[in-house]
Enzyme design. Structure first.
Site, PDB file in Angstrom:
ATOM      1  NE  ARG A 287     -21.910 -44.405 -20.481  1.00 13.96           N
ATOM      2  CZ  ARG A 287     -21.849 -43.419 -21.379  1.00 13.96           C
ATOM      3  NH1 ARG A 287     -22.915 -42.697 -21.635  1.00 13.96           N
ATOM      4  NH2 ARG A 287     -20.731 -43.161 -22.021  1.00 13.96           N
TER       5      ARG A 287
ATOM      6  CE1 TYR B  32     -36.296 -50.154   0.357  1.00 13.61           C
ATOM      7  CE2 TYR B  32     -35.214 -48.411  -0.868  1.00 13.61           C
ATOM      8  CZ  TYR B  32     -35.166 -49.626  -0.203  1.00 13.61           C
ATOM      9  OH  TYR B  32     -33.976 -50.293  -0.119  1.00 13.61           O
TER      10      TYR B  32
ATOM     11  CG  ASP C 276     -41.391 -48.435  -5.626  1.00 13.97           C
ATOM     12  OD1 ASP C 276     -41.638 -49.613  -5.950  1.00 13.97           O
ATOM     13  OD2 ASP C 276     -40.356 -48.097  -5.020  1.00 13.97           O
TER      14      ASP C 276
ATOM     15  CE  LYS D 299     -35.577 -55.077  -2.451  1.00  9.89           C
ATOM     16  NZ  LYS D 299     -36.170 -53.770  -2.276  1.00  9.89           N
TER      17      LYS D 299
HETATM   18  C1  LIG Z   1     -35.765 -52.412  -2.310  1.00  9.17           C
HETATM   19  C2  LIG Z   1     -36.682 -51.320  -2.739  1.00  9.17           C
HETATM   20  C3  LIG Z   1     -36.198 -50.216  -3.470  1.00  9.17           C
HETATM   21  C4  LIG Z   1     -34.732 -50.045  -3.790  1.00  9.17           C
HETATM   22  O1  LIG Z   1     -34.281 -51.043  -4.647  1.00  9.17           O
HETATM   23  P1  LIG Z   1     -32.740 -51.532  -4.752  1.00  9.17           P
HETATM   24  O2  LIG Z   1     -32.796 -52.536  -5.835  1.00  9.17           O
HETATM   25  O3  LIG Z   1     -32.360 -52.074  -3.411  1.00  9.17           O
HETATM   26  O4  LIG Z   1     -31.940 -50.320  -5.090  1.00  9.17           O
HETATM   27  C5  LIG Z   1     -37.111 -49.264  -3.885  1.00  9.17           C
HETATM   28  N1  LIG Z   1     -38.421 -49.363  -3.589  1.00  9.17           N
HETATM   29  C6  LIG Z   1     -38.920 -50.402  -2.882  1.00  9.17           C
HETATM   30  C7  LIG Z   1     -40.373 -50.453  -2.589  1.00  9.17           C
HETATM   31  C8  LIG Z   1     -38.069 -51.414  -2.443  1.00  9.17           C
HETATM   32  O5  LIG Z   1     -38.568 -52.445  -1.732  1.00  9.17           O
END
Ligand SMILES: *Cc1c(COP(=O)(O)O)cnc(C)c1O
Length: 400
Positions: free
Chosen positions: A63, A116, A188, A213
């Site tokens: 952790r 998001y 992000d 992603k």
């Molecule tokens: C999918 C996504 C998230 C969240 O990510 P997870 O891995 O599904 O928790 C956050 N920001 C953006 C821009 C995303 O496309």
């Protein structure tokens, strides 16, 4: 203990079964990063173990740090040009980790309005439950950020490319306003990836990703990562991350690292495919509008040309002239592309936000989010562009 450790020969099968020796690798090294699935590490002395509690370099308990997870953190920190990174179980885990580590009751956040969905929900939840005030801004106007600043502002939160509008934030201009006021900025960067944009170069203090992603890219793992410009901020967020416990399982980190190695090739193909499809969609009679940062008519084309010179990313969104029914017909009519909620995959994915991810929004809220009843989001994969276009064309026939 080595395989040849003869002191174990005298032990009974019950003991030998538990204490299997670890092979030593001599004279060579594994080419791939080894998967250290173990959650705990053993020491020779109590002092060495005590020291490990205060060290980020000695592994003690997974952790707090794990060699395979650290390999991923180091790889992404280098790609983003940051000092260090923290890996989390999901993108939302990373975003939660950063927000909860830096905010407390009475604090204030300035965030882009078109975020998001999970992040938007988290920010409104933080406000309602923990008394953190949030001001939403357009993400295109530095003066709006300046006007929103307060003495208790703790963070500016932006996205490089917004979903599904593909609007591109003017990161350097917005971040500079926060920086002048001593407020850190988090970006992000999921939609752009560090191959297209490195927000730290534009002054960002933190970059977050849904590694699920583009970074991982193969629809087989959830992950998130936060990269820090400097060690001080990393230390503050890491302190909370150890308490939060939303860490990455080593196997998930290993899969993400495996995907990461081909990120540059995937991004290059995805950008080229997306730009090619966007141009063809723009000329199709069933399509009323197309949004991709590389298109000349994009509202942020000038900002995109500056911030994303290598490509506008793999996401294209387009509006069907036939509205809601046409949107549904296209996402249900594709055969090669898949109707799916994710993005950044090697396979092409489509979705119809108005009837799925954004179905709770009424017409006015949809319009404010830049989504029309006939908007389709396309996350372009690495297939051959002609096969993708043939598939889209036959689906578009059903929408005329
Ligand atoms: C999918 C996504 C998230 C969240 O990510 P997870 O891995 O599904 O928790 C956050 N920001 C953006 C821009 C995303 O496309």
């Amino acid at each position: 203990m080595s395989a040849a450790d003869s002191s174990f020969d005298s032990h009974r099968p019950e003991t030998l079964a538990v204490h299997s020796p670890q092979p030593e690798i001599r004279g060579s090294r594994p080419l791939g990063v080894p998967l250290h699935q173990g959650h705990v590490f053993a020491f020779e002395t109590a002092d060495a173990m005590a020291e490990a509690f205060h060290s980020t370099d000695t592994f003690l308990y997974s952790r707090m740090g794990n060699p395979t997870v650290r390999a991923l953190e180091t790889a992404v920190a280098r790609l983003e040009g940051g000092a260090a990174a923290l890996s989390y179980a999901s993108g939302m885990g990373a975003i939660n980790g950063v927000l909860l580590a830096l905010l407390s009751t009475g604090g204030h956040v300035i965030a882009q309005r078109c975020l998001y969905g999970g992040t938007y929900a988290l920010l409104t939840d933080l406000a309602a439950r923990w008394g953190v005030d949030v001001t939403f801004v357009s993400g295109t106007d530095p003066d709006e950020v300046r006007a929103a600043l307060r003495p208790e502002t703790r963070l500016l939160y932006l996205e490089t490319i917004a979903n599904p509008t593909t609007r591109v934030s003017d990161l350097p201009a917005l971040i500079a306003v926060a920086r002048e006021a001593g407020v850190p900025s988090a970006v992000d960067n999921t939609f752009a990836s560090p191959l297209l944009c490195r927000p730290i170069e534009y002054g960002a203090d933190i970059v977050v990703h849904s590694a699920t992603k583009y970074l991982a890219g193969h629809a087989d793992v959830l992950g998130g990562i936060a990269v820090f410009k400097d060690e001080e901020l990393y230390g503050r967020v890491r302190h909370y991350a150890v308490e939060q416990g939303a860490i990455t399982d080593p196997f998930a980190a290993w899969l993400t690292l495996r995907g990461l190695q081909t990120l540059p090739l995937r991004i290059e193909r995805q950008c080229a495919n997306a730009a090619g499809l966007a141009a063809r969609l723009a000329g199709h009679p069933a399509v009323a509008a197309v949004r991709h940062p590389a298109l000349a008519g994009h509202p942020d084309h000038e900002v995109a040309a500056r911030l994303l010179p290598k490509g506008g990313g793999g996401v294209v969104s387009f509006d069907l002239a036939g509205g809601r029914e046409a949107g549904r017909a296209v996402v249900e009519g594709v055969r090669l592309a898949s109707l799916s909620a994710s993005l950044g995959d090697v396979k092409t994915l489509v979705m119809h936000p108005a009837s799925t991810s954004h179905r709770q929004l009424d017409a006015a809220a949809l319009e404010a989010a830049g989504i029309g009843p006939g908007t389709v989001r396309l996350s372009v994969g690495i297939e051959h562009v002609e096969d993708l276009w043939a598939d889209l064309e036959q689906a578009l026939e059903k929408a005329i």
